[in-house]
Design a protein around this motif. Structure first.
Motif, PDB file in Angstrom:
ATOM      1  N   ARG A   8       7.468   6.210   9.144  1.00  0.00           N
ATOM      2  CA  ARG A   8       6.757   6.859   8.051  1.00  0.00           C
ATOM      3  C   ARG A   8       7.535   8.065   7.536  1.00  0.00           C
ATOM      4  NH1 ARG A   8       1.578   6.541   6.807  1.00  0.00           N
ATOM      5  NH2 ARG A   8       0.648   8.190   5.534  1.00  0.00           N
TER       6      ARG A   8
ATOM      7  N   SER B  25       5.045   4.495   0.368  1.00  0.00           N
ATOM      8  CA  SER B  25       4.385   3.204   0.578  1.00  0.00           C
ATOM      9  C   SER B  25       5.167   2.069  -0.054  1.00  0.00           C
ATOM     10  CB  SER B  25       2.978   3.234  -0.002  1.00  0.00           C
ATOM     11  OG  SER B  25       2.201   4.228   0.626  1.00  0.00           O
ATOM     12  N   LEU B  47       0.324  -0.703   5.677  1.00  0.00           N
ATOM     13  CA  LEU B  47       0.168   0.582   4.997  1.00  0.00           C
ATOM     14  C   LEU B  47      -1.045   1.354   5.469  1.00  0.00           C
ATOM     15  CD1 LEU B  47       1.023  -0.276   1.280  1.00  0.00           C
ATOM     16  CD2 LEU B  47       2.523   0.518   3.088  1.00  0.00           C
ATOM     17  N   GLN B  49      -3.989   1.337   4.163  1.00  0.00           N
ATOM     18  CA  GLN B  49      -4.619   1.956   3.001  1.00  0.00           C
ATOM     19  C   GLN B  49      -5.545   0.974   2.336  1.00  0.00           C
ATOM     20  OE1 GLN B  49      -1.246   3.743   0.775  1.00  0.00           O
ATOM     21  NE2 GLN B  49      -2.597   5.518   0.717  1.00  0.00           N
TER      22      GLN B  49
END
Lengths: 101, 101
Positions: A8, B25, B47, B49
DNA sequence: TGTCTATTCGTCAAAATAGGCAAATAAGGC
DNA sequence: GCCTTATTTGCCTATTTTGACGAATAGACA
């Protein structure tokens, strides 16, 4: 720290570089600097924009670690940070030749 | 059309590609797709998300001409548009290794 | 047909970015 | 010291981007 976090962070760093270059004026600057260093007012000629705007673009590139600035006398000269940036821009030229026509 | 204009247009096109990739992302998505195609819900796992957010990121990449989508059954699978995108991402990895440490 | 599941789209608020003007800073020459 | 030139910074406004929620769409299958 997990692998996920490491990756990340890596993507954040990469996005920072990409963002810095993700603007027509800053791409123009980067490609102009591939040949030789230039000072702010020379770049202003190229971009045809307000000096303050050019200066801001340069600081974005500098903060991303892509440019080195060197003050000599009244002028501040900018040049690319490293050769891998050249390779990167070359790769970008290839992509835009293939992907966006 | 002058040379200046041609170059200008070129930089706009390049900036479009850069912008599409200038987000953590979306970089993650691009690099995940280097290995094999994935569908939206698999990318959602990666992700972590909202599905709508992932879908939006994918459409940004698709509109930039970087991804190809292929619908099979219920799923929409995405893969990279071309090999030069791989070279590009590799070049980015080199830069971030050298420039931002 | 209806009902799942996967995906996209409309809308919104918060945050980031761009670009210009004017003021401030820095360095050189007189 | 003052004046000139090069560059940066403060401040402002307009535009863009992000990410979420919920609604809408599309395909599979009973």
């Amino acid at each position: 720290m997990e692998l996920y976090d490491i990756k990340r962070i890596n993507y954040e760093a990469q996005a920072k570089v990409m963002k810095a270059l993700a603007h027509p004026s800053r791409l123009l600057i980067a490609q102009a600097l591939m040949d030789h260093e230039l000072c702010v007012c020379e770049l202003r000629e190229l971009l045809q924009q307000d000096l303050s705007t050019v200066s801001r673009h340069l600081s974005v590139l500098k903060n991303a670690g892509l440019l080195i600035e060197e003050k000599r006398g009244l002028y501040v000269y900018y040049h690319l940070c490293c050769d891998s940036l050249r390779g990167f821009i070359t790769a970008l030229n290839q992509i835009t030749g293939e992907a966006t026509q």
